[in-house]
Write a protein that holds these residues in place. Structure first.
Motif, PDB file in Angstrom:
ATOM      1  N   GLN A   1       0.382  -1.421   0.192  1.00  8.62           N
ATOM      2  CA  GLN A   1       0.053   0.352   0.269  1.00  8.62           C
ATOM      3  C   GLN A   1       0.836   1.541   0.181  1.00  8.62           C
ATOM      4  N   VAL A   2       0.742   2.424  -1.160  1.00 14.23           N
ATOM      5  CA  VAL A   2       1.871   3.457  -0.964  1.00 14.23           C
ATOM      6  C   VAL A   2       0.698   4.818  -0.157  1.00 14.23           C
ATOM      7  N   GLN A   3       1.335   5.088   0.560  1.00 15.54           N
ATOM      8  CA  GLN A   3       1.679   6.122   0.847  1.00 15.54           C
ATOM      9  C   GLN A   3       2.337   7.385   1.367  1.00 15.54           C
ATOM     10  N   LEU A   4       1.748   8.787   1.125  1.00 12.68           N
ATOM     11  CA  LEU A   4       2.684   9.885   0.944  1.00 12.68           C
ATOM     12  C   LEU A   4       2.027  10.594   2.147  1.00 12.68           C
ATOM     13  N   VAL A   5       2.761  11.278   2.809  1.00 11.06           N
ATOM     14  CA  VAL A   5       2.905  12.035   4.515  1.00 11.06           C
ATOM     15  C   VAL A   5       3.260  12.804   3.993  1.00 11.06           C
ATOM     16  N   GLU A   6       2.605  14.493   4.350  1.00  9.58           N
ATOM     17  CA  GLU A   6       3.454  15.753   4.509  1.00  9.58           C
ATOM     18  C   GLU A   6       3.450  16.097   5.399  1.00  9.58           C
ATOM     19  N   SER A   7       4.617  16.387   6.215  1.00  5.98           N
ATOM     20  CA  SER A   7       4.896  18.180   6.574  1.00  5.98           C
ATOM     21  C   SER A   7       5.361  19.121   6.873  1.00  5.98           C
ATOM     22  N   GLY A   8       6.062  19.921   8.018  1.00  3.42           N
ATOM     23  CA  GLY A   8       6.470  20.755   7.707  1.00  3.42           C
ATOM     24  C   GLY A   8       5.686  22.175   7.713  1.00  3.42           C
ATOM     25  N   GLY A   9       4.659  22.312   7.077  1.00  2.89           N
ATOM     26  CA  GLY A   9       3.462  23.721   6.587  1.00  2.89           C
ATOM     27  C   GLY A   9       3.928  24.138   8.352  1.00  2.89           C
ATOM     28  N   GLY A  10       2.680  25.670   8.399  1.00  2.00           N
ATOM     29  CA  GLY A  10       3.075  25.457   9.381  1.00  2.00           C
ATOM     30  C   GLY A  10       2.946  27.607   8.561  1.00  2.00           C
ATOM     31  N   LEU A  11       2.520  28.486   9.875  1.00  2.00           N
ATOM     32  CA  LEU A  11       2.653  29.622   9.666  1.00  2.00           C
ATOM     33  C   LEU A  11       3.710  30.901   9.685  1.00  2.00           C
ATOM     34  N   VAL A  12       3.553  31.497   8.741  1.00  2.00           N
ATOM     35  CA  VAL A  12       5.256  31.984   8.393  1.00  2.00           C
ATOM     36  C   VAL A  12       5.093  33.723   8.157  1.00  2.00           C
ATOM     37  N   GLN A  13       6.166  34.751   8.344  1.00  2.00           N
ATOM     38  CA  GLN A  13       5.793  36.547   7.419  1.00  2.00           C
ATOM     39  C   GLN A  13       6.461  36.156   6.204  1.00  2.00           C
ATOM     40  N   ALA A  14       5.727  36.781   5.883  1.00  2.00           N
ATOM     41  CA  ALA A  14       6.038  37.402   4.281  1.00  2.00           C
ATOM     42  C   ALA A  14       8.068  37.400   4.125  1.00  2.00           C
ATOM     43  N   GLY A  15       8.052  37.178   3.560  1.00  2.00           N
ATOM     44  CA  GLY A  15       9.959  36.832   3.606  1.00  2.00           C
ATOM     45  C   GLY A  15      10.426  35.840   3.521  1.00  2.00           C
ATOM     46  N   GLY A  16       9.340  35.212   4.572  1.00  2.00           N
ATOM     47  CA  GLY A  16       9.906  34.446   5.677  1.00  2.00           C
ATOM     48  C   GLY A  16      10.487  32.674   4.792  1.00  2.00           C
ATOM     49  N   SER A  17      10.566  31.669   5.334  1.00  2.00           N
ATOM     50  CA  SER A  17      11.192  30.333   4.650  1.00  2.00           C
ATOM     51  C   SER A  17       9.989  29.133   5.389  1.00  2.00           C
ATOM     52  N   LEU A  18       9.929  28.540   4.732  1.00  2.00           N
ATOM     53  CA  LEU A  18       9.245  27.059   4.995  1.00  2.00           C
ATOM     54  C   LEU A  18       9.751  25.933   4.026  1.00  2.00           C
ATOM     55  N   ARG A  19      10.279  24.605   4.931  1.00  2.00           N
ATOM     56  CA  ARG A  19      10.222  23.393   4.127  1.00  2.00           C
ATOM     57  C   ARG A  19       9.488  22.617   4.317  1.00  2.00           C
ATOM     58  N   LEU A  20       9.535  21.712   3.371  1.00  2.00           N
ATOM     59  CA  LEU A  20       7.751  20.649   3.364  1.00  2.00           C
ATOM     60  C   LEU A  20       8.850  19.748   3.002  1.00  2.00           C
TER      61      LEU A  20
END
Length: 125
Positions: A1-20
Motif C-alpha cells: 500500500q502506497v502512502q504519502l505523508v506531508e509535514s512541515g507546514g505552518g504559519l510564517v511571515q512574508a519573506g520567510g521560509s519553510l521546508r515541506l
C-alpha cells in the motif's frame, strides 16, 4: 500500500521560509514523477513543482524561490520554500505517479496516482 505523508507546514511571515517533507512508503518513484501542488480556498489545485525522471519542472510563480530535492535513502521528497509571499498561502499536497514525462504531463493532476493528505502553509503580510 502506497502512502504519502506531508509535514512541515505552518504559519510564517512574508519573506520567510519553510521546508515541506513528503515521506513515501510502499514503493519508490525514482523513475516516475513526484510533484507538489497547492490549493488555496476557492481556487483550483495548482501545480507548483515536479521531479519527472531526471527533469525538474517549476511553475513560473515559484521559480527562483522554491526548490525540490530528494533523499533517496529515506524515500522522502522535500520542498524548500524561500521568500514566501501571502499569495503562497494554500494547502500543499505531494503526489506521485509511476511514469516520468513532459512538463505538460507533470503539471496535470491526471499524471499522479497517489496523493498525500496535505499540509497548510499560511504566509502573513
Amino acid at each position: 500500500q502506497v502512502q504519502l505523508v506531508e509535514s512541515g507546514g505552518g504559519l510564517v511571515q512574508a519573506g520567510g521560509s519553510l521546508r515541506l517533507s513528503c515521506a513515501a512508503s510502499g514503493r519508490t518513484f525514482s523513475n516516475g514523477v513526484m510533484g507538489w501542488f497547492r490549493q488555496a480556498p476557492g481556487k483550483e489545485r495548482e501545480f507548483v513543482v515536479a521531479r519527472s525522471g531526471v527533469n525538474i519542472f517549476y511553475a513560473d510563480s515559484v521559480k527562483g524561490r522554491f526548490t525540490i530535492s530528494r533523499d533517496a535513502a529515506k524515500n522522502t521528497e522535500y520542498l524548500q520554500m524561500n521568500s514566501l509571499e501571502p499569495e503562497d498561502t494554500a494547502v500543499y499536497y505531494c503526489a506521485a505517479g509511476p511514469d516520468s514525462g513532459t512538463y505538460y504531463q507533470a503539471r496535470h493532476t491526471e499524471s499522479y496516482d497517489y496523493w498525500g493528505q496535505g499540509t497548510q502553509v499560511t504566509v502573513s503580510s
